[in-house]
Design a protein around this motif. Sequence first.
Motif: not given
Length: 411
Positions: A231-235, A268-272, A274-279, A290-293
């Motif tokens: 996600a970080l790299m895609l942002y 795509a970064a947002d979706a990744l 969001t999925r990471a946060s579920t863990f 999250a900072l990049q977001s």
Amino acid sequence: MARATAEAVARRSYGKLVALLAMRTRDVAAAEDALADAFAAALADWPARGCPANPEAWLMTVARRRAIDGARHRHTGDEVANQLLILADEIDAHEAGALPDQRLALLFACTHPALEPAIRTPLMLQVVLGLDAKTIASAFLLSPAAISKRLVRAKHKIRAAGIPFSVPGRDELPGRLAAVLEAVYAAYAEGWTDPLGDDVERRDLADEALFLAQLLAELMPDEPETLGLLALMLYAHARRAARRDAAGDYVPLSAQNPASWNAPLLDAADALLTRASTFHAIGRFQLEAALQSAHVHRCRTGRANWDEVVQLYDALFSITASPVVAVNRALALAERDGPQAALDTLAPYADDPRLAEYQPYWAARADLLARAGATFEALAAYDLAIGLERDPAARRFLQRRRSELARAAPI
């Protein structure tokens, strides 16, 4: 017929085969010698046994084995690199098993538990991804001499203790993941800094690192940090082209046009993320993503969110205790509480040797001092930042800022 085929392959594919082999050996001369031996072997073998169905693959296999034989018998050179070259050939000969890519397999091979954690990532960056000591040192806020000494000591330990390189099984991957993620991100960050996108080597490095991050996310989809890294790299990748205007001049984030960013990559970064946060297992790369977001959201909506950004930096600093994070946090704090508050929070780092040649620190300090009205100190900080900046476009940007400040300074 066999000779004609060999000559045709030589004319058509010699350059490509040398390049592919040299990517493995990091030695063009050795690659050329190995390929010459392979062509000689073809002239001896093909007339008797017939031409292979894929002449290029046959030549590449023989040349690679010749290169490995040379590495085994050389008394000089990097023995660690030679071991990894041999392992690479074994991965080609037998499927990588749990790992779908040779480079990824070699990265995990560099995470042997007998190696100190602090040296695993630098080792990967040098012997697998091909970065030089100066570049690696910059990524770790160390001098080239210091990082070179660490690498030499690590390689001596590998040789003296007989530490073997092998591809770990799937059950071993989670325990070895952190250093691999760090290496992939460091490689991407180095490639991402290409000023105009015309440095082929850097562009290839960024693309390769992004590909490896995608493989990691597919391989370990239940590891939140692999998702956070991708996600970080895609942002970052989504706004890479916006960092330069049509004239090639540097454009800071605050001045970029969000409409020019790559929206599908951001989605795509947002979706990744969001999925990471579920863990419910927060880590460094998730926080950085999250900072990049948060930055993306602010720029797209025009609504200030500096309190959220500072809180994210606080969380990231609690994990990393990194002076780089402290510098970036100070810039966010300046937007929320003013430049003097930011300068006060940076005061403990005034004599930190890790920041002495860290260009972003001096650029940030120059900006904060200028905004706080400390003009002459700001000019001195700009001089240091300009001298340390490698990117010509960013250097021109800083020079313009300094000139504007100097013109406004009281006589």
